[in-house]
Write an enzyme that holds these catalytic residues in place. Sequence first.
Site, PDB file in Angstrom:
ATOM      1  N   CYS A 235      -4.095 -37.458   2.669  1.00 58.74           N
ATOM      2  CA  CYS A 235      -3.632 -36.325   1.853  1.00 58.74           C
ATOM      3  C   CYS A 235      -3.110 -36.776   0.500  1.00 58.74           C
ATOM      4  O   CYS A 235      -3.249 -36.074  -0.496  1.00 58.74           O
ATOM      5  CB  CYS A 235      -2.544 -35.545   2.589  1.00 58.74           C
ATOM      6  SG  CYS A 235      -3.207 -34.488   3.888  1.00 58.74           S
TER       7      CYS A 235
ATOM      8  N   ASP B  67      -1.168 -38.662  25.097  1.00 60.96           N
ATOM      9  CA  ASP B  67      -2.310 -39.381  24.515  1.00 60.96           C
ATOM     10  C   ASP B  67      -3.499 -38.446  24.544  1.00 60.96           C
ATOM     11  O   ASP B  67      -3.567 -37.550  25.390  1.00 60.96           O
ATOM     12  CB  ASP B  67      -2.670 -40.633  25.312  1.00 60.96           C
ATOM     13  CG  ASP B  67      -3.548 -40.285  26.498  1.00 60.96           C
ATOM     14  OD1 ASP B  67      -3.011 -39.751  27.489  1.00 60.96           O
ATOM     15  OD2 ASP B  67      -4.788 -40.479  26.425  1.00 60.96           O
TER      16      ASP B  67
ATOM     17  N   ASP C 273      -5.145 -46.949  30.744  1.00 60.31           N
ATOM     18  CA  ASP C 273      -5.478 -45.996  31.790  1.00 60.31           C
ATOM     19  C   ASP C 273      -6.357 -46.731  32.794  1.00 60.31           C
ATOM     20  O   ASP C 273      -7.107 -47.638  32.444  1.00 60.31           O
ATOM     21  CB  ASP C 273      -6.190 -44.786  31.197  1.00 60.31           C
ATOM     22  CG  ASP C 273      -6.268 -43.657  32.218  1.00 60.31           C
ATOM     23  OD1 ASP C 273      -5.669 -43.785  33.310  1.00 60.31           O
ATOM     24  OD2 ASP C 273      -6.915 -42.644  31.914  1.00 60.31           O
ATOM     25  N   SER C 274      -6.234 -46.316  34.058  1.00 61.61           N
ATOM     26  CA  SER C 274      -6.883 -47.049  35.147  1.00 61.61           C
ATOM     27  C   SER C 274      -8.386 -46.844  35.208  1.00 61.61           C
ATOM     28  O   SER C 274      -9.083 -47.592  35.876  1.00 61.61           O
ATOM     29  CB  SER C 274      -6.295 -46.582  36.475  1.00 61.61           C
ATOM     30  OG  SER C 274      -6.591 -45.205  36.656  1.00 61.61           O
ATOM     31  N   GLY C 275      -8.874 -45.801  34.536  1.00 62.18           N
ATOM     32  CA  GLY C 275     -10.288 -45.490  34.652  1.00 62.18           C
ATOM     33  C   GLY C 275     -10.584 -44.446  35.716  1.00 62.18           C
ATOM     34  O   GLY C 275     -11.744 -44.100  35.933  1.00 62.18           O
ATOM     35  N   GLY C 276      -9.541 -43.958  36.374  1.00 56.75           N
ATOM     36  CA  GLY C 276      -9.748 -42.896  37.366  1.00 56.75           C
ATOM     37  C   GLY C 276     -10.492 -41.718  36.762  1.00 56.75           C
ATOM     38  O   GLY C 276     -11.515 -41.254  37.286  1.00 56.75           O
ATOM     39  N   PHE C 277     -10.006 -41.267  35.626  1.00 53.95           N
ATOM     40  CA  PHE C 277     -10.637 -40.121  34.966  1.00 53.95           C
ATOM     41  C   PHE C 277     -12.114 -40.397  34.674  1.00 53.95           C
ATOM     42  O   PHE C 277     -12.972 -39.546  34.867  1.00 53.95           O
ATOM     43  CB  PHE C 277      -9.896 -39.800  33.665  1.00 53.95           C
ATOM     44  CG  PHE C 277     -10.461 -38.629  32.927  1.00 53.95           C
ATOM     45  CD1 PHE C 277     -10.152 -37.336  33.318  1.00 53.95           C
ATOM     46  CD2 PHE C 277     -11.322 -38.806  31.852  1.00 53.95           C
ATOM     47  CE1 PHE C 277     -10.691 -36.238  32.646  1.00 53.95           C
ATOM     48  CE2 PHE C 277     -11.859 -37.712  31.179  1.00 53.95           C
ATOM     49  CZ  PHE C 277     -11.544 -36.431  31.577  1.00 53.95           C
TER      50      PHE C 277
ATOM     51  N   GLN D  68      -0.440 -35.873  40.760  1.00 55.66           N
ATOM     52  CA  GLN D  68      -1.622 -35.009  40.755  1.00 55.66           C
ATOM     53  C   GLN D  68      -1.295 -33.728  41.511  1.00 55.66           C
ATOM     54  O   GLN D  68      -0.129 -33.480  41.821  1.00 55.66           O
ATOM     55  CB  GLN D  68      -2.811 -35.756  41.399  1.00 55.66           C
ATOM     56  CG  GLN D  68      -3.363 -36.905  40.554  1.00 55.66           C
ATOM     57  CD  GLN D  68      -4.148 -36.418  39.326  1.00 55.66           C
ATOM     58  OE1 GLN D  68      -4.311 -35.226  39.097  1.00 55.66           O
ATOM     59  NE2 GLN D  68      -4.589 -37.384  38.509  1.00 55.66           N
TER      60      GLN D  68
ATOM     61  N   HIS E   9      -6.025 -38.984   9.234  1.00 54.23           N
ATOM     62  CA  HIS E   9      -5.244 -37.762   9.004  1.00 54.23           C
ATOM     63  C   HIS E   9      -4.780 -37.148  10.328  1.00 54.23           C
ATOM     64  O   HIS E   9      -3.608 -36.790  10.486  1.00 54.23           O
ATOM     65  CB  HIS E   9      -6.081 -36.752   8.230  1.00 54.23           C
ATOM     66  CG  HIS E   9      -5.439 -35.399   8.146  1.00 54.23           C
ATOM     67  ND1 HIS E   9      -4.451 -35.105   7.235  1.00 54.23           N
ATOM     68  CD2 HIS E   9      -5.593 -34.277   8.901  1.00 54.23           C
ATOM     69  CE1 HIS E   9      -4.044 -33.866   7.416  1.00 54.23           C
ATOM     70  NE2 HIS E   9      -4.719 -33.335   8.425  1.00 54.23           N
TER      71      HIS E   9
END
Lengths: 382, 382
Positions: free
Chosen positions: A316, A273, A92-96, A195, A342
């Site tokens: 499990c 993701d 991910d570009s790091g925009g978020f 967007q 898990h």
Amino acid sequence: MTDFGFSIEQERGAARAGVFATPHGAVDTPAFMAVGTLATVKALDPEDLQALGAQMILANAYHLHLRPGDEAIRELGGLHSFMGWDGPILTDSGGFQVFSLEGLRTVSEHGVEFRSHIDGSPHAFTPESVVGIERNLGADVIMQFDHVIPGQSDEAVARDASERSLRWLARCAAEVARLDSEEGPSKQTLFPIVQGGIHASLRQAAARSIRDSGDWVGYGIGGLSVGEAKPDMYRILEVVDSELPRKRPRYLMGVGFPEDLVEGVLRGVDLFDCVAPTRMGRNGAAFTRDGRLNIKRAEFRLDKRPLDDGGGGSACRRFSRAYIRHLFMADEILGLRLLSLHNVHFLVRLMRDARDAIRAGTIDAWSREWLARYLSRPVPTE
Amino acid sequence: MTDFGFSIEQERGAARAGVFATPHGAVDTPAFMAVGTLATVKALDPEDLQALGAQMILANAYHLHLRPGDEAIRELGGLHSFMGWDGPILTDSGGFQVFSLEGLRTVSEHGVEFRSHIDGSPHAFTPESVVGIERNLGADVIMQFDHVIPGQSDEAVARDASERSLRWLARCAAEVARLDSEEGPSKQTLFPIVQGGIHASLRQAAARSIRDSGDWVGYGIGGLSVGEAKPDMYRILEVVDSELPRKRPRYLMGVGFPEDLVEGVLRGVDLFDCVAPTRMGRNGAAFTRDGRLNIKRAEFRLDKRPLDDGGGGSACRRFSRAYIRHLFMADEILGLRLLSLHNVHFLVRLMRDARDAIRAGTIDAWSREWLARYLSRPVPTE
């Protein structure tokens, strides 16, 4: 780019079962990608991910630029070698991340100036610099630098950010081309990001503009699951599905609750993701087919059952709820590991099951039943 | 008791290569046992321990009595089932732990009253109650409840504690017999513990008294590596070696620095345990054949080499020093896991190599060379 491809094996309504080919191997879709923000999926080992059937994972340009530095990773042979993961990787570009630094960042058309969340040191990201960072990291798929806004933003704010993201996409692509001609072509592919907030007309415009700007290997759908209502997210996915080319994979960014994955598959999404499975796992929450479970609750003290009857994952098969609860009560690291294992396995398997249902032509009935069971038990107060 | 046995394959001086048989499988000796205080070897998974060749592990009666409770573990099927470890397990009695609670405990001939280190709640341990706890836990080897003192204690204090430990051994054995006749015989064996501080005559007297009190399956040597000088420890091991029956395994409690393991093997010790490899690993220290290394140091930022050239463990095969340093700088759990994995593997392999050298008749030269190399590089200031 020739190392990439997407073949659709079966469609059922908007849902599709396919194979996404990358230079580091193929990904059966729909697929959930575990998030290794700092070049490690928290509390897990690459061997665990391989064993549970994860095929593609994420890392983050913002975080790795700050620590240990993208140039250090390049010098050490790139992300695959650095983190011991030979399968496909997406960064991910790091925009978020930079747009989340409320009060620590200044946005302009040129890019974003921000201060590190670690030590307050000043940094600047532009579409060009982010492409440089992602090239240093060397993931298979690199995401464009985009302008991310809160989920409930009004139309003017959303339009401004969406249109800026489109201009930044062009700058990212130009920088890829410049570096390709300067250093020789990389084996990476750039994904654009649609967007437009929760505004259908903006999403439509963004998707069309991106579609018309080139034949991209795949398409990101950003700015969802960031505070908007779930029906808004599902509605926007339908709008975007109808605008994007069906022959390419679509990646819904940052979405990782089980019910959202199923709803996304039904609306034509191929890749997902989210940090949810590992973050929630570290907090003691486990996904089960009957809903979420908080392992710290006293009721599990002597519970010999596995987390999820028939779950079939490594945790499990080997451990009781009582044992995992004990690990959490005693602050033992193995507890963090087992619930992360898990939960990631739960989502990877969920997407494998959805894929099988699409191929068998039973996705409608399967998803109805799955959602009814998962949502039937209210999440206990934690 | 018939499920236990010890066969010596080869002797060389005091050193021996043997096989210790238990109801849950055999242990090739000399061997290092990893410590799973709270029914988990910190930061590791039972599958990791199996993969790196660990054969026998420890758990702790004091800690498990407090959390989750030995009766809960009994109800859940005993330690083996609870923690997912099907190999041999030894439980320490908790003597070391309760005597470490300076200011929180009162000692009498009857036993020790103490307050929990977690919540201050009052508890009492007697030789009888500790046998009951260890029986609930269900390990293969259970250690007697003993009176542990600081390493530099004077002779009067050491004599008092050593003689009390002998009386408590008799009470532990009587309680085992009582429970056996009441509930049916268990598949456990009780190990006595030789105490006596750094006073040769006390150690001699304790070893003789224990030897004369019965034909024990194995013998613990306690109260060493608790603050005394290393030459004192080595001298005491020689005294004890000459007093204990050679046909039984000897277990040196709480000793786990690599050089001490090698020195112990040369003095007739067969089993070791220590939290050092995992605790030091979580602090960023890695054992290498050239001495200890602090992975956080800046010099490793771009170091592509494995932790230990030719180390051959899972961490060394897959990751560079630079990557593991990054994990520590970023507080990532995988870093704790990898160094714990590495250090436990280092000690397990060290004992396997010593065993091979004993069988080949080369233990003297091997240990000289090994110690010279390990001790040649001063431990860097951390």
